[in-house]
Design an enzyme around this catalytic site. Sequence first.
Site, PDB file in Angstrom:
ATOM      1  N   HIS A 190       0.813  -1.221   0.000  1.00 23.70           N
ATOM      2  CA  HIS A 190       0.000   0.000   0.000  1.00 23.70           C
ATOM      3  C   HIS A 190       0.846   1.271   0.000  1.00 23.70           C
ATOM      4  O   HIS A 190       0.346   2.368  -0.207  1.00 23.70           O
ATOM      5  CB  HIS A 190      -0.929  -0.010   1.217  1.00 23.70           C
ATOM      6  CG  HIS A 190      -2.236   0.671   0.969  1.00 23.70           C
ATOM      7  ND1 HIS A 190      -2.394   1.688   0.045  1.00 23.70           N
ATOM      8  CD2 HIS A 190      -3.473   0.484   1.511  1.00 23.70           C
ATOM      9  CE1 HIS A 190      -3.641   2.098   0.041  1.00 23.70           C
ATOM     10  NE2 HIS A 190      -4.329   1.386   0.916  1.00 23.70           N
ATOM     11  N   ARG A 191       2.135   1.169   0.247  1.00 26.21           N
ATOM     12  CA  ARG A 191       2.984   2.359   0.148  1.00 26.21           C
ATOM     13  C   ARG A 191       3.180   2.764  -1.301  1.00 26.21           C
ATOM     14  O   ARG A 191       3.499   3.908  -1.605  1.00 26.21           O
ATOM     15  CB  ARG A 191       4.364   2.081   0.767  1.00 26.21           C
ATOM     16  CG  ARG A 191       4.325   1.842   2.255  1.00 26.21           C
ATOM     17  CD  ARG A 191       5.661   1.344   2.749  1.00 26.21           C
ATOM     18  NE  ARG A 191       6.036   0.075   2.163  1.00 26.21           N
ATOM     19  CZ  ARG A 191       7.168  -0.568   2.421  1.00 26.21           C
ATOM     20  NH1 ARG A 191       8.042  -0.038   3.243  1.00 26.21           N
ATOM     21  NH2 ARG A 191       7.423  -1.732   1.874  1.00 26.21           N
TER      22      ARG A 191
END
Length: 560
Positions: free
Chosen positions: A533-534
């Site tokens: 998700h980064r």
Amino acid sequence: MATIEIKVPDIGDFAEVTVIELMVKPGDSVTVDQSLLTVESDKASMEIPSSHAGVVKELRVSLGDKVAEGSVVLMLEVAGVAAAPAPAPVAAAAPTSPAAPPAVPPAAPVAVAAVAPAATGPVEVRVPDIGDFKDVTVIEVMVKVGDSVKLEQSLISVESDKASMEIPSSAAGVIKDLLVKVGDKVNIGDLLAVLEGSAVAVSAPATVAAVAAVVPQAGVSVGAAPVTAASASAPLPAHNPTVAPTGLPHASPSVRKLARELGVPLDEVKGAGPKGRITQDDVHAFTKSVMSGAAQTRAMAASAPKAPAGGASDGAGLGLIPWPKVDFAKFGPIERKDMSRIKKISGANLLRNAVLIPAVTNHDDADITDLEAFRVSTNKENEKSGVKVTMLAFLIKACVAALKKYPEFNSSLDGDALIYKNYWHIGFAADTPNGLMVPVIKDADKKGIFQISQEMGELAKKARDGKLSPAEMSGATFTISSLGGIGGRYFTPIINAPEVAILGVCRSTTEPVWDGKAFQPRLMLPLSLTWDHRVIDGAAAARFNVYLGQILGDFRRVLL
Ligand code: CAO
């Protein structure tokens, strides 16, 4: 050859200090001025340098010993020195060569230079008398313009090659101007800051006394424990070496220097020394762990694990409660078997990846009815070729198309940047008797389904036989983990760092799918895409899955 005693030199007002670090051992060659050990009082730490070059014959102190001026710390075998009675303490600790300057010049009283009237208005804060130190480097600026500072509050830390100390404010007030930055060299009298507000004059003599107490005499360097000038009117706070007053990590100047050279952020290093002190070994261990973490790809399956495998981790590094220790034998018969080397290595990698990556998994289904029919007919047509076309080969090709359309899925994080890879090497998880291996199909974008199927067969066999080379397991930009041959519906695969996404595939089943008019029997393939998700957001992941499903539904879309 002669053997001389190295003694604790004059260490100023300290009656007794504790040995907290031994930097040499018998047999070590040392040079003049090389730090031999670190001693610490409640207010400062100091390194004791060698007065001669030579070989350490014997250590006369151990960790935790209390020493005072004149205590013999070690015996040194030196060349060219007459075997005479041991030199006097100070002489022993100070370099004997006339050309060699003392490690740290004799201490001079430190006084806060700027003394302002007790009134409002601009007040200049200057570098006080710091003895004979010249051109000391600013290693930390603890305040910024606009900050309110108290009298004696540390403004900056300065450091020479062997000593570090904090420079306090000579007055209270608000910082209007700050004239130094990290890296600047400063000397006595240099203007550090201009304050405004209720400036209060400092009691210079009291400061002198307090600081003189921690600036050592010849041959001893002041260590990293912050050396803060404090006035007699404001009693010195009890010093807790584990938590430096300004948040500075607890480490000696030489350790700080080493950390700077290696680019190690000391505040991230856990000190294993007494009272949490960071030692050279801690800095080296930190460097090693970072390097192994960054470099640890599947290619490193051939090397030893750098982190404990799954259940073996006690979670201490994460501040978690310890792993439960249960005497299983109390509840029934047990058998203990060591895990395979591959399991230990992959376990350590999986644990790191599971802990460090904020991973999310999207599940979807792809209609592979037509693709499977095509695969079966292709295999029939090519029965004699000896190469069986697998669903996984199609999945690899479909993924390459999706990775090209959504390049961030083919990237890796590098600090604050993303590395986009213009090659498409696809890893695939292979179940082997010894554990999970991930061989890599290199340049999958340039290969056809037959070639990929053939290579996959060969690599999977090598994996099962334990014959994969590190090169055959390295360089993947994306991984597929297929449990289709076994069963199941969906699962959440763990990303194979430094990749940023992985596709999990389960067994296809024929399901009733509504076509708008009626339910049709369609072969549906469950897909589970886990993503970092980064790097990737949910919408992009959903689009990736949808596109992948469209391609698997109709491969002609690749051409569009
Ligand atoms: N749906 C339905 N059937 C499937 C399928 C799917 N998604 N994928 C494969 N099959 C079928 C194959 O067609 C084959 O059937 P036939 O023998 O009738 O032709 C059978 O299942 C066995 O396939 P396979 O597993 O041998 O071959 P593969 O190309 O699909 O996979 C390999 C090769 C190496 C990936 C596989 O053997 C393997 O090791 N899989 C396990 C991977 C794993 O452990 N993943 C978990 C990792 S944990 O994160």
